[in-house]
Design a protein around this motif. Structure first.
Motif, PDB file in Angstrom:
ATOM      1  N   VAL A  48       1.012  -1.208   0.145  1.00  0.00           N
ATOM      2  CA  VAL A  48       0.010   0.116   0.172  1.00  0.00           C
ATOM      3  C   VAL A  48       0.851   1.405   0.004  1.00  0.00           C
ATOM      4  N   ILE A  49       1.987   1.223   0.676  1.00  0.00           N
ATOM      5  CA  ILE A  49       2.651   2.357   1.052  1.00  0.00           C
ATOM      6  C   ILE A  49       3.500   2.646  -0.364  1.00  0.00           C
ATOM      7  N   TRP A  50       4.071   1.601  -0.697  1.00  0.00           N
ATOM      8  CA  TRP A  50       5.048   1.535  -1.961  1.00  0.00           C
ATOM      9  C   TRP A  50       4.258   1.975  -3.264  1.00  0.00           C
ATOM     10  N   SER A  51       3.007   1.570  -3.292  1.00  0.00           N
ATOM     11  CA  SER A  51       2.546   2.051  -4.608  1.00  0.00           C
ATOM     12  C   SER A  51       1.737   3.300  -4.542  1.00  0.00           C
ATOM     13  N   THR A  52       1.991   4.093  -3.335  1.00  0.00           N
ATOM     14  CA  THR A  52       1.436   5.524  -3.469  1.00  0.00           C
ATOM     15  C   THR A  52       2.382   6.390  -4.413  1.00  0.00           C
ATOM     16  N   PRO A  53       1.738   7.319  -5.036  1.00  0.00           N
ATOM     17  CA  PRO A  53       2.677   8.281  -5.862  1.00  0.00           C
ATOM     18  C   PRO A  53       3.824   8.783  -5.097  1.00  0.00           C
ATOM     19  N   GLY A  86       6.053   5.663  -4.872  1.00  0.00           N
ATOM     20  CA  GLY A  86       6.243   5.104  -6.448  1.00  0.00           C
ATOM     21  C   GLY A  86       7.390   3.962  -6.330  1.00  0.00           C
ATOM     22  N   PHE A  87       7.461   3.163  -5.510  1.00  0.00           N
ATOM     23  CA  PHE A  87       8.656   2.329  -5.643  1.00  0.00           C
ATOM     24  C   PHE A  87       7.896   1.030  -6.448  1.00  0.00           C
ATOM     25  N   ILE A  88       6.568   0.809  -6.428  1.00  0.00           N
ATOM     26  CA  ILE A  88       6.053  -0.420  -7.238  1.00  0.00           C
ATOM     27  C   ILE A  88       4.825   0.071  -7.723  1.00  0.00           C
ATOM     28  N   ARG A  89       4.372  -0.670  -8.799  1.00  0.00           N
ATOM     29  CA  ARG A  89       2.988  -0.442  -9.458  1.00  0.00           C
ATOM     30  C   ARG A  89       2.276  -1.688  -9.198  1.00  0.00           C
ATOM     31  N   LEU A  90       1.178  -1.645  -8.824  1.00  0.00           N
ATOM     32  CA  LEU A  90       0.325  -3.156  -8.565  1.00  0.00           C
ATOM     33  C   LEU A  90      -0.326  -3.342  -9.927  1.00  0.00           C
ATOM     34  N   SER A  91      -0.647  -4.507 -10.428  1.00  0.00           N
ATOM     35  CA  SER A  91      -1.149  -4.564 -11.755  1.00  0.00           C
ATOM     36  C   SER A  91      -2.422  -4.349 -11.857  1.00  0.00           C
ATOM     37  N   ASP A  92      -2.949  -4.086 -12.867  1.00  0.00           N
ATOM     38  CA  ASP A  92      -4.493  -3.651 -13.120  1.00  0.00           C
ATOM     39  C   ASP A  92      -5.241  -4.913 -12.370  1.00  0.00           C
ATOM     40  N   ALA A  93      -4.832  -6.159 -12.568  1.00  0.00           N
ATOM     41  CA  ALA A  93      -5.648  -7.219 -12.077  1.00  0.00           C
ATOM     42  C   ALA A  93      -5.740  -7.069 -10.466  1.00  0.00           C
ATOM     43  N   PHE A  94      -4.791  -6.592 -10.011  1.00  0.00           N
ATOM     44  CA  PHE A  94      -4.867  -6.365  -8.405  1.00  0.00           C
ATOM     45  C   PHE A  94      -5.136  -4.983  -7.981  1.00  0.00           C
ATOM     46  N   SER A  95      -5.963  -4.157  -8.898  1.00  0.00           N
ATOM     47  CA  SER A  95      -6.173  -2.910  -8.384  1.00  0.00           C
ATOM     48  C   SER A  95      -7.692  -2.627  -8.468  1.00  0.00           C
ATOM     49  N   THR A  96      -8.072  -1.508  -8.004  1.00  0.00           N
ATOM     50  CA  THR A  96      -9.465  -1.059  -8.424  1.00  0.00           C
ATOM     51  C   THR A  96      -9.302   0.559  -8.882  1.00  0.00           C
ATOM     52  N   GLY A  97     -10.507   1.019  -9.491  1.00  0.00           N
ATOM     53  CA  GLY A  97     -10.555   2.173  -9.843  1.00  0.00           C
ATOM     54  C   GLY A  97     -11.517   2.976  -8.886  1.00  0.00           C
ATOM     55  N   SER A  98     -11.746   4.345  -9.172  1.00  0.00           N
ATOM     56  CA  SER A  98     -12.669   5.146  -8.213  1.00  0.00           C
ATOM     57  C   SER A  98     -13.859   5.236  -9.265  1.00  0.00           C
ATOM     58  N   SER A  99     -14.986   5.279  -8.475  1.00  0.00           N
ATOM     59  CA  SER A  99     -16.312   5.528  -9.128  1.00  0.00           C
ATOM     60  C   SER A  99     -16.324   7.108  -9.467  1.00  0.00           C
ATOM     61  N   ILE A 100     -15.513   7.848  -8.631  1.00  0.00           N
ATOM     62  CA  ILE A 100     -15.517   9.302  -9.089  1.00  0.00           C
ATOM     63  C   ILE A 100     -14.503   9.996  -9.691  1.00  0.00           C
ATOM     64  N   MET A 101     -13.020   9.493  -9.015  1.00  0.00           N
ATOM     65  CA  MET A 101     -11.835   9.998  -9.215  1.00  0.00           C
ATOM     66  C   MET A 101     -11.030   9.026 -10.362  1.00  0.00           C
ATOM     67  N   PRO A 102     -11.214   9.504 -11.481  1.00  0.00           N
ATOM     68  CA  PRO A 102     -10.716   9.087 -12.639  1.00  0.00           C
ATOM     69  C   PRO A 102      -9.244   8.512 -12.359  1.00  0.00           C
ATOM     70  N   GLN A 103      -8.405   9.284 -11.832  1.00  0.00           N
ATOM     71  CA  GLN A 103      -6.968   9.026 -11.974  1.00  0.00           C
ATOM     72  C   GLN A 103      -6.693   7.837 -10.777  1.00  0.00           C
ATOM     73  N   LYS A 104      -7.694   7.690  -9.870  1.00  0.00           N
ATOM     74  CA  LYS A 104      -7.068   6.653  -8.944  1.00  0.00           C
ATOM     75  C   LYS A 104      -6.938   4.990  -9.425  1.00  0.00           C
ATOM     76  N   ARG A 105      -5.751   4.588  -8.862  1.00  0.00           N
ATOM     77  CA  ARG A 105      -5.540   3.245  -8.646  1.00  0.00           C
ATOM     78  C   ARG A 105      -5.507   2.875  -7.197  1.00  0.00           C
ATOM     79  N   ASN A 106      -6.545   2.154  -6.717  1.00  0.00           N
ATOM     80  CA  ASN A 106      -6.571   1.799  -5.505  1.00  0.00           C
ATOM     81  C   ASN A 106      -6.081   0.466  -5.252  1.00  0.00           C
ATOM     82  N   PRO A 107      -5.358   0.180  -4.064  1.00  0.00           N
ATOM     83  CA  PRO A 107      -4.652  -1.212  -3.665  1.00  0.00           C
ATOM     84  C   PRO A 107      -5.741  -1.998  -3.003  1.00  0.00           C
ATOM     85  N   ASP A 108      -6.830  -2.072  -3.379  1.00  0.00           N
ATOM     86  CA  ASP A 108      -7.727  -2.805  -2.614  1.00  0.00           C
ATOM     87  C   ASP A 108      -7.434  -4.101  -2.160  1.00  0.00           C
ATOM     88  N   ALA A 109      -7.040  -4.860  -3.132  1.00  0.00           N
ATOM     89  CA  ALA A 109      -6.433  -6.418  -2.580  1.00  0.00           C
ATOM     90  C   ALA A 109      -5.551  -6.600  -1.351  1.00  0.00           C
TER      91      ALA A 109
END
Ligand code: ARG
Length: 461
Positions: free
Chosen positions: A258-263, A266-289
Motif C-alpha cells: 500500500v505504501i510503496w504504491s502511493t505516488p 512510487g516504488f512499485i506499481r500493482l497490476s491492473d488485475a490487483f487494483s481497482t479504480g474509483s467511481s468518481i476520481m478517474p486518476q485513482k488506482r486503489n490497492p484494494d487487494a
C-alpha cells in the motif's frame, strides 16, 4: 407429532426458537464429504469385525455415495429440523436404503463423528495452506532473483535507515512463510489422530477396530483417550493460531505494498488485475487487494479469540457450546487462503520502479552508518565517537540541503582531520549494500546464495 430424531424419548416437537438456536446445518453442511467418508470407513470396519453384515455395509456405502452425489449436484434437501449434517445424511440414508441405515450409527456417537469430520477438514485446510504458501514462496523467490541487486531504502520506524536490496526484502517474507509452513506441518502432525470410535465419550463395547478406521481415513493412528478425543478442539485452535500469525505476516507485506504504491513512494506499481479504480476520481488506482489482505487478521484473530473463549472452562467432555467451533474456523480457512493467494498474485504481477527505489535509498543519509564504520575501520575511532563525528557531518549536509557525498573533503576534514578521500567510496548506496556481506546481510551475493539455498531446500521437500 413427535420429534423427528429422538421420537422414543420425546413426545413433543422442539420450539421453533429451540430449532433455530440448535441447528448447525447451515454451517456444518460444509463437512458433508468428511462426514460421508467417515461413515463409509466406520461401516466397512463394522462389517469386517462382524458387527454388521457385509450386505448392510455395501448398501450403506452405495447410499452414502448417492447422497454425496445429491449434495454435489445441489439436489439434496437440507433440513433445519434435522439439526446438523450428521442427522441430515443419516435421515436421507434411511429414506434411500431403509432399515440398514439404522445400523450405521452402531458403536458411534455424533461426538466422535463431528470430531473426526472437523479434524479431517482442518487437516485438509492445513495442507491447502502449505500448498498456497509454496506458491507464494516461489513468487517471492522469482522476484528476489530478479532484484538481488536492486537497491532500495531499508526502514526502521518507517524512517530511511540503511540501503538494502529489494531481493533481500523479498527473502525476509520467504523466511516468514517458511516458518508459517512449518507451523502448519507441526499442527498437522499433532492433529493426525483419529477420534472415531471414541463413541459418546467412554468408548464402546463393540469389537471395533479403531486402527483400521484411522488408517482408512488417512490418520497416522487413533487417539488414545476417548474423553480427550471428543472434548479436544486443540487442532482447531492451533490452526487458528498459525493462521493468525501467517495473516499477520501477510498484513505487513500488504501494508508495504500500500505504501510503496502511493505516488509519494512510487516504488512499485500493482497490476491492473490487483487494483481497482474509483467511481468518481478517474486518476485513482486503489490497492484494494492489499488493503483487504491487511484487514484479514481482523477476522482471523477474532476467530481465534472466539474459539478460545468458547472452549475456556468447558468441563469434559462434549458440551453443545462446542458446536460454535466451526463457523469461525471455516471463515478463517477461507480468509487465510484468499490472503495468501492474493499476496501471491500481487507479488507476481507488481512492477518495480528501480530508479525510484534507488533515488529514495540515497535520501535520508542512509549511508551515514557506512561513514561511521569507515571511521572505525580506517581511522581507528571507537564506534561511539565515529557515530558522533558522522552525526555532525549529517547535520552539516542537512543544513546545506545536500547529500553526504556532496560535502567536500575540506568540510569533512573540518569535522575530523582523519578523514581522507577514500571515504567517498563507501558513501554510495551500491557500495553500502555490497559491503553487507555478514551472514544474513543484504549484499547481492548473499541474496543470490540464499535464493540458491532456498531452491535447493524446496527441491528436497
Ligand atoms: N452438530 C454438533 C456439533 O457440531 C454435532 C455433535 C452433537 N452432539 C451432541 N451430543 N449433541 O457439535
Amino acid at each position: 407429532t413427535s420429534n423427528e430424531m429422538w421420537g422414543g424419548r420425546f413426545a413433543a416437537r422442539p420450539d421453533a426458537i429451540m430449532e433455530a438456536i440448535n441447528a448447525s446445518i447451515d454451517v456444518d453442511r460444509r463437512l458433508y464429504a468428511e462426514d460421508i467418508a467417515g461413515s463409509i470407513a466406520h461401516s466397512a470396519m463394522l462389517a469386517d469385525r462382524g458387527v454388521i453384515s457385509a450386505e448392510d455395509a455395501a448398501e450403506i456405502k452405495t447410499g452414502l455415495e448417492t447422497i454425496r452425489g445429491e449434495i454435489e449436484a445441489g439436489t439434496f434437501n437440507f433440513s433445519t429440523s434435522l439439526e446438523d449434517i450428521h442427522m441430515n445424511v443419516e435421515a436421507r440414508l434411511a429414506e434411500l436404503i431403509g432399515p440398514a441405515a439404522g445400523r450405521l450409527h452402531t458403536a458411534r456417537s455424533r461426538n466422535d463423528q463431528v470430531a473426526v469430520d472437523f479434524r479431517l477438514h482442518v487437516k485438509a485446510a492445513c495442507f491447502a495452506v502449505v500448498e498456497a504458501l509454496d506458491a507464494f514462496t516461489a513468487a517471492l523467490l522469482d522476484r528476489a532473483e530478479e532484484h538481488a541487486a536492486t537497491v532500495m531504502p531499508g526502514f526502521t520506524h518507517l524512517q530511511v535507515a540503511q540501503p538494502v536490496t529489494f531481493g533481500h526484502h523479498c527473502l525476509a517474507y520467504v523466511e516468514m512463510a517458511a516458518r508459517d509452513r512449518s507451523r502448519c506441518l507441526d499442527a498437522i502432525s499433532r492433529m493426525d489422530e483419529s477420534p472415531l470410535g471414541s463413541a459418546a465419550l467412554a468408548g464402546t463395547g463393540f469389537p471395533i477396530d479403531r486402527h483400521a478406521t484411522a488408517k482408512a481415513l488417512g490418520f497416522r493412528e487413533p487417539t488414545r483417550n476417548s474423553l480427550d478425543a471428543v472434548a479436544d478442539r486443540d487442532f482447531a485452535l492451533e490452526f487458528l493460531s498459525l493462521a493468525a500469525i501467517c495473516a499477520t505476516h501477510l498484513s505487513r507485506l500488504a501494508e508495504e505494498l500500500v505504501i510503496w504504491s502511493t505516488p509519494q513512494f512510487g516504488f512499485i506499481r500493482l497490476s491492473d488485475a490487483f487494483s481497482t479504480g474509483s467511481s468518481i476520481m478517474p486518476q485513482k488506482r486503489n490497492p484494494d487487494a492489499a488493503e483487504l489482505v491487511r484487514a484479514k487478521p481482523g477476522r482471523i484473530n477474532g476467530a481465534l479469540i472466539s474459539l478460545l473463549t468458547v472452549m475456556k472452562g468447558l468441563p469434559l467432555t462434549y458440551s453443545k457450546d462446542m458446536q460454535e467451533d466451526k463457523a469461525q474456523v471455516f471463515d478463517a480457512i477461507d480468509s487465510l487462503l484468499l490472503a495468501i493467494r492474493a499476496s501471491t498474485g500481487m507479488v507476481k504481477d507488481l512492477t518495480v520502479n528501480e530508479a525510484a527505489m534507488r533515488r529514495a535509498a540515497g535520501h535520508g543519509y542512509s549511508t551515514a552508518t557506512d561513514l561511521a564504520d569507515w571511521l572505525v575501520r580506517e581511522a581507528g575511532l571507537p564506534f561511539r565517537e565515529a557515530h558522533h563525528v558522522t552525526g555532525r557531518a549529517v547535520k552539516l549536509a542537512e543544513d546545506r540541503g545536500v547529500a553526504l557525498d556532496a560535502l567536500s573533503l575540506a568540510d569533512l576534514q573540518a569535522i575530523n582531520p582523519a578523514i581522507t578521500d577514500g571515504v567517498y567510496a563507501v558513501l554510495s548506496v551500491d557500495a553500502s549494500v555490497a559491503s553487507r556481506t555478514s551472514y544474513g546481510g543484504t549484499a547481492p551475493d548473499n541474496v543470490r546464495e540464499q535464493i540458491r539455498l532456498w531452491r535447493e531446500r524446496i527441491a528436497q521437500r
